[in-house]
Design a protein around this motif. Structure first.
Motif, PDB file in Angstrom:
ATOM      1  N   GLY A 109       0.817  -1.213   0.000  1.00  0.00           N
ATOM      2  CA  GLY A 109       0.000   0.000   0.000  1.00  0.00           C
ATOM      3  C   GLY A 109       0.850   1.261   0.000  1.00  0.00           C
ATOM      4  N   ARG A 110       1.922   1.260   0.789  1.00  0.00           N
ATOM      5  CA  ARG A 110       2.807   2.434   0.820  1.00  0.00           C
ATOM      6  C   ARG A 110       3.546   2.600  -0.507  1.00  0.00           C
ATOM      7  NH1 ARG A 110       3.098   0.538   6.014  1.00  0.00           N
ATOM      8  NH2 ARG A 110       5.019  -0.636   5.693  1.00  0.00           N
ATOM      9  N   ILE A 111       3.937   1.490  -1.118  1.00  0.00           N
ATOM     10  CA  ILE A 111       4.606   1.580  -2.423  1.00  0.00           C
ATOM     11  C   ILE A 111       3.641   2.117  -3.466  1.00  0.00           C
ATOM     12  CG2 ILE A 111       5.593   0.217  -4.311  1.00  0.00           C
ATOM     13  CD1 ILE A 111       6.995  -1.491  -2.163  1.00  0.00           C
ATOM     14  N   VAL A 112       2.413   1.597  -3.515  1.00  0.00           N
ATOM     15  CA  VAL A 112       1.432   2.079  -4.490  1.00  0.00           C
ATOM     16  C   VAL A 112       1.190   3.572  -4.298  1.00  0.00           C
ATOM     17  CG1 VAL A 112      -1.002   1.961  -5.189  1.00  0.00           C
ATOM     18  CG2 VAL A 112       0.315  -0.141  -4.885  1.00  0.00           C
ATOM     19  N   THR A 113       1.019   4.007  -3.068  1.00  0.00           N
ATOM     20  CA  THR A 113       0.812   5.434  -2.798  1.00  0.00           C
ATOM     21  C   THR A 113       2.008   6.244  -3.286  1.00  0.00           C
ATOM     22  OG1 THR A 113      -0.629   4.990  -0.914  1.00  0.00           O
ATOM     23  CG2 THR A 113       0.462   7.147  -0.968  1.00  0.00           C
ATOM     24  N   GLY A 114       3.199   5.769  -3.005  1.00  0.00           N
ATOM     25  CA  GLY A 114       4.408   6.474  -3.452  1.00  0.00           C
ATOM     26  C   GLY A 114       4.504   6.546  -4.968  1.00  0.00           C
ATOM     27  N   LEU A 115       4.149   5.454  -5.655  1.00  0.00           N
ATOM     28  CA  LEU A 115       4.215   5.452  -7.113  1.00  0.00           C
ATOM     29  C   LEU A 115       3.160   6.380  -7.716  1.00  0.00           C
ATOM     30  CD1 LEU A 115       4.779   1.623  -7.699  1.00  0.00           C
ATOM     31  CD2 LEU A 115       6.489   3.460  -7.881  1.00  0.00           C
ATOM     32  N   VAL A 116       1.949   6.359  -7.170  1.00  0.00           N
ATOM     33  CA  VAL A 116       0.900   7.262  -7.660  1.00  0.00           C
ATOM     34  C   VAL A 116       1.309   8.715  -7.408  1.00  0.00           C
ATOM     35  CG1 VAL A 116      -1.492   8.010  -7.317  1.00  0.00           C
ATOM     36  CG2 VAL A 116      -0.962   5.568  -7.506  1.00  0.00           C
ATOM     37  N   ASP A 117       1.863   9.001  -6.243  1.00  0.00           N
ATOM     38  CA  ASP A 117       2.330  10.357  -5.950  1.00  0.00           C
ATOM     39  C   ASP A 117       3.421  10.781  -6.935  1.00  0.00           C
ATOM     40  OD1 ASP A 117       0.564  10.477  -3.821  1.00  0.00           O
ATOM     41  OD2 ASP A 117       2.117  10.238  -2.279  1.00  0.00           O
ATOM     42  N   TRP A 118       4.338   9.873  -7.237  1.00  0.00           N
ATOM     43  CA  TRP A 118       5.412  10.171  -8.196  1.00  0.00           C
ATOM     44  C   TRP A 118       4.819  10.501  -9.566  1.00  0.00           C
ATOM     45  CZ3 TRP A 118       6.983   7.385 -12.614  1.00  0.00           C
ATOM     46  CH2 TRP A 118       8.168   7.823 -13.187  1.00  0.00           C
ATOM     47  N   LEU A 119       3.869   9.683 -10.030  1.00  0.00           N
ATOM     48  CA  LEU A 119       3.226   9.937 -11.320  1.00  0.00           C
ATOM     49  C   LEU A 119       2.469  11.258 -11.301  1.00  0.00           C
ATOM     50  CD1 LEU A 119       2.044   6.310 -12.022  1.00  0.00           C
ATOM     51  CD2 LEU A 119       3.602   7.612 -13.494  1.00  0.00           C
ATOM     52  N   ASN A 120       1.732  11.516 -10.227  1.00  0.00           N
ATOM     53  CA  ASN A 120       1.014  12.792 -10.110  1.00  0.00           C
ATOM     54  C   ASN A 120       1.967  13.967 -10.171  1.00  0.00           C
ATOM     55  OD1 ASN A 120      -1.807  11.952  -7.892  1.00  0.00           O
ATOM     56  ND2 ASN A 120      -1.347  11.305  -9.967  1.00  0.00           N
ATOM     57  N   GLY A 121       3.137  13.821  -9.549  1.00  0.00           N
ATOM     58  CA  GLY A 121       4.149  14.878  -9.586  1.00  0.00           C
ATOM     59  C   GLY A 121       4.646  15.163 -10.997  1.00  0.00           C
ATOM     60  N   LEU A 122       4.543  14.176 -11.887  1.00  0.00           N
ATOM     61  CA  LEU A 122       4.914  14.367 -13.294  1.00  0.00           C
ATOM     62  C   LEU A 122       3.746  14.921 -14.104  1.00  0.00           C
ATOM     63  CD1 LEU A 122       6.836  11.032 -14.042  1.00  0.00           C
ATOM     64  CD2 LEU A 122       7.808  13.285 -13.550  1.00  0.00           C
ATOM     65  N   GLY A 123       2.589  15.090 -13.465  1.00  0.00           N
ATOM     66  CA  GLY A 123       1.401  15.550 -14.177  1.00  0.00           C
ATOM     67  C   GLY A 123       0.642  14.422 -14.846  1.00  0.00           C
ATOM     68  N   VAL A 124       0.919  13.179 -14.444  1.00  0.00           N
ATOM     69  CA  VAL A 124       0.234  12.014 -15.001  1.00  0.00           C
ATOM     70  C   VAL A 124      -0.834  11.595 -13.995  1.00  0.00           C
ATOM     71  CG1 VAL A 124       0.494   9.614 -15.750  1.00  0.00           C
ATOM     72  CG2 VAL A 124       2.289  11.291 -16.272  1.00  0.00           C
ATOM     73  N   HIS A 125      -2.103  11.680 -14.431  1.00  0.00           N
ATOM     74  CA  HIS A 125      -3.207  11.442 -13.508  1.00  0.00           C
ATOM     75  C   HIS A 125      -4.115  10.281 -13.932  1.00  0.00           C
ATOM     76  CE1 HIS A 125      -1.951  15.026 -11.471  1.00  0.00           C
ATOM     77  NE2 HIS A 125      -1.953  15.656 -12.636  1.00  0.00           N
ATOM     78  N   PHE A 126      -3.714   9.531 -14.937  1.00  0.00           N
ATOM     79  CA  PHE A 126      -4.420   8.330 -15.375  1.00  0.00           C
ATOM     80  C   PHE A 126      -3.430   7.191 -15.159  1.00  0.00           C
ATOM     81  CE2 PHE A 126      -6.736   6.390 -19.357  1.00  0.00           C
ATOM     82  CZ  PHE A 126      -6.959   5.215 -18.665  1.00  0.00           C
ATOM     83  N   VAL A 127      -3.717   6.325 -14.185  1.00  0.00           N
ATOM     84  CA  VAL A 127      -2.790   5.255 -13.807  1.00  0.00           C
ATOM     85  C   VAL A 127      -3.467   3.907 -14.007  1.00  0.00           C
ATOM     86  CG1 VAL A 127      -1.313   4.334 -11.982  1.00  0.00           C
ATOM     87  CG2 VAL A 127      -1.755   6.799 -12.093  1.00  0.00           C
TER      88      VAL A 127
END
Length: 164
Positions: A109-127
């Motif tokens: 769960g922490r890894i998934v949250t970290g990966l989604v946060d990383w993608l969001n930081g790149l402006g990628v919001h469709f995962v």
């Protein structure tokens, strides 16, 4: 324990965890000298580096090169633009695995949250991701839902011959 970004020193452990994931999916990973492991070494070396700004790998474990308890990766994929996602970029999460003895401790769960946060930081919001039945609850808890369009596969190569 919080996830950290993987380094090249983690590659042997990432390959070991890949074998753990394959085993959990019912795929025999083969012996330590199986050809896929050498290919995986180069694959991880290319992606676990600062030269790939569109890919990241998060791990849970002690310092680089030490045993890992869990890992997961995300990268940016490129698709046709459209009104909702004008640049066509999507995130893809893959390689999620937790060592059997470390399951149920929230690492995935922490890894998934970290990966989604990383993608969001790149402006990628469709995962997107593909979920095993064992991991589906982790992804649902992170907000993932069944895909809008069903996935389909085509495999055009024969099964590899098994080694004696």
């Amino acid at each position: 324990m919080q996830p950290r970004t993987a380094t090249r020193a983690d590659i042997p452990e990432l390959i070991r965890l890949r074998a753990v994931a394959l085993e959990a999916l019912g795929v025999a990973p083969g012996p330590a000298d199986a050809p896929w492991r050498d290919i995986a070494r180069g694959w991880f070396a290319d992606r676990v580096s600062d030269s790939r700004p569109d890919c990241t790998c998060l791990v849970v474990g002690a310092g680089p090169g030490e045993p890992l308890q869990a890992a997961g990766m995300a990268w940016v994929t490129y698709h046709l633009p459209g009104p909702r996602w004008p640049d066509g970029r999507r995130g893809y999460i893959d390689g999620m695995v937790t060592e059997a003895a470390a399951r149920g401790q929230g690492h995935a769960g922490r890894i998934v949250t970290g990966l989604v946060d990383w993608l969001n930081g790149l402006g990628v919001h469709f995962v997107q991701l593909h979920a095993s039945s064992a991991g589906a609850s982790v992804y649902r808890a992170a907000g993932f839902a069944a895909a809008r369009y069903p996935g389909m596969d085509l495999i055009t190569a024969p099964e590899p011959a098994s080694r004696p």
